[in-house]
Design a protein around this motif. Sequence first.
Motif, PDB file in Angstrom:
ATOM      1  N   VAL A  15      -6.515   6.569  15.439  1.00  0.00           N
ATOM      2  CA  VAL A  15      -5.732   5.337  15.314  1.00  0.00           C
ATOM      3  C   VAL A  15      -5.699   4.856  13.860  1.00  0.00           C
ATOM      4  CG1 VAL A  15      -5.723   2.910  15.990  1.00  0.00           C
ATOM      5  CG2 VAL A  15      -6.136   4.667  17.693  1.00  0.00           C
ATOM      6  N   LEU A  16      -6.814   5.019  13.152  1.00  0.00           N
ATOM      7  CA  LEU A  16      -6.853   4.693  11.716  1.00  0.00           C
ATOM      8  C   LEU A  16      -7.208   5.966  10.963  1.00  0.00           C
ATOM      9  CD1 LEU A  16      -8.791   1.279  11.806  1.00  0.00           C
ATOM     10  CD2 LEU A  16      -6.307   1.619  11.668  1.00  0.00           C
ATOM     11  N   LYS A  17      -6.349   6.318   9.994  1.00  0.00           N
ATOM     12  CA  LYS A  17      -6.484   7.623   9.328  1.00  0.00           C
ATOM     13  C   LYS A  17      -6.848   7.451   7.859  1.00  0.00           C
ATOM     14  CE  LYS A  17      -3.003   9.483  12.475  1.00  0.00           C
ATOM     15  NZ  LYS A  17      -1.554   9.660  12.661  1.00  0.00           N
ATOM     16  N   GLY A  18      -7.785   6.550   7.602  1.00  0.00           N
ATOM     17  CA  GLY A  18      -8.193   6.357   6.214  1.00  0.00           C
ATOM     18  C   GLY A  18      -7.478   5.167   5.605  1.00  0.00           C
ATOM     19  N   VAL A  19      -7.849   3.978   6.066  1.00  0.00           N
ATOM     20  CA  VAL A  19      -7.211   2.753   5.578  1.00  0.00           C
ATOM     21  C   VAL A  19      -8.125   2.074   4.558  1.00  0.00           C
ATOM     22  CG1 VAL A  19      -6.382   0.450   6.215  1.00  0.00           C
ATOM     23  CG2 VAL A  19      -5.921   2.417   7.719  1.00  0.00           C
ATOM     24  N   SER A  20      -7.548   1.711   3.429  1.00  0.00           N
ATOM     25  CA  SER A  20      -8.289   1.005   2.395  1.00  0.00           C
ATOM     26  C   SER A  20      -7.509  -0.242   2.000  1.00  0.00           C
ATOM     27  CB  SER A  20      -8.459   1.880   1.151  1.00  0.00           C
ATOM     28  OG  SER A  20      -9.136   3.072   1.465  1.00  0.00           O
ATOM     29  N   LEU A  21      -8.221  -1.299   1.733  1.00  0.00           N
ATOM     30  CA  LEU A  21      -7.572  -2.464   1.121  1.00  0.00           C
ATOM     31  C   LEU A  21      -8.605  -3.341   0.436  1.00  0.00           C
ATOM     32  CD1 LEU A  21      -7.973  -5.183   3.110  1.00  0.00           C
ATOM     33  CD2 LEU A  21      -6.219  -4.037   4.412  1.00  0.00           C
ATOM     34  N   THR A  22      -8.145  -4.099  -0.533  1.00  0.00           N
ATOM     35  CA  THR A  22      -9.025  -4.979  -1.300  1.00  0.00           C
ATOM     36  C   THR A  22      -8.449  -6.383  -1.284  1.00  0.00           C
ATOM     37  OG1 THR A  22      -9.706  -3.189  -2.757  1.00  0.00           O
ATOM     38  CG2 THR A  22      -9.992  -5.423  -3.598  1.00  0.00           C
ATOM     39  N   ALA A  23      -9.302  -7.351  -0.959  1.00  0.00           N
ATOM     40  CA  ALA A  23      -8.890  -8.757  -1.020  1.00  0.00           C
ATOM     41  C   ALA A  23      -9.709  -9.449  -2.097  1.00  0.00           C
ATOM     42  CB  ALA A  23      -9.109  -9.430   0.329  1.00  0.00           C
TER      43      ALA A  23
END
Length: 269
Positions: free
Chosen positions: A34-42
Amino acid sequence: MDPTASAETTRATASAVPALIVEDIHKSFGPVEVLKGVSLTANDGDVISIIGSSGSGKSTLLRCINLLESPDRGRIHLGGEELALKQKPGVGLVAADHRQITRMRAQIGFVFQNFNLWSHLTILENVIEAPIHVAKVGKAEATARAEALLAKAGIADKRHNYPSQLSGGQQQRAAIVRALAMEPRVMLFDEPTSALDPELVDEVLGVMRGLADEGRTMLVVTHEMRFAREVSSEVVFLHEGRVHEKGPPSTVFQAPSSERCRQFLASYL
Ligand code: ADP
Ligand code: MG
C-alpha cells in the motif's frame, strides 16, 4: 492578495530542525504493498495537504507516523529525534522503546474522521484527560487551558455536555481541542470533515485555518481542495502508494506535472 502566496511565505519561519521527517515508509497488507517508500518533511509552521484517491494509502501513511499501524520499513524523526524501531516478526516495525513512543505520541496530535471522543466523558473531561494522565499537568491548570481552547473553538458552552449531545461539527472541534491540549509538535488530520453534513464542514475548516494562521505544523489528509489550495504550504499527491507529485499549491493545482494528478484534480471541478 493571493491567499496561496501568503500560506507559502509563512514557511520561511521554519526552524533548522524539521518538526517531522518521514523517510521511505513501506507498508503491505498481505500481498498488497500500500505504501511503496513514502517520504516527506514538515518544517515548523508547514501545512501539508495530502490528497489522492480513495485507497491510495493516505490513512495508512498517517497511521504509520505514530505507529497506530506498523510500517514494514522506514524511519520517523520528530523534532530531530529518531523514533527507535524494531522488527516484530509477522507484524512489522514496532516501537523499541516504550517510554520514547509514549513521549513522542504525546507530541503528535491525531484528529480522526469520526471524532473518536470518549462517549462516557464530558467534552471538558475528554480534553483534560491526556494532559492530566500523560503530561502530568495539574487539574486546575489543565482545566483552565482546556476552557481557553474550547472558547477559541467556539464550544466553551458545551464543556459539560457529552459528545452525543453535540453536532458532528462541534464534536470534531472538540476532538481538535483535545489534540491541541497536549501542545503537540505536529497535528495529523485524517479527513476531518468527511463524516460531517455539508453545512458543518466550514466551522471545522475555520478552526483549522486558525491553527494554520497560528503557525501550527499540520499534515492534513483532505478532499477539501479549496482548503488545500488556500491554506497549505505544500500539497502532496499520493498515488498507488507513492508520492506522485508534490509542491506548493500554486503549482500542484494550477500546473500539475503528471497526468494522474491532473485527472484526479479534474474530478473535483
Ligand atoms: P486512503 O486513506 O487513501 O483511502 P487507506 O490507507 O485507508 O487509503 O488504504 C489503502 C489500502 O490499504 C486500501 O486498499 C485498503 O483497503 C488497504 N487497507 C488499509 N488498512 C488495511 C488493513 N488494516 N488491512 C488490510 N488492508 C488494509
Ligand atoms: Mg483514508
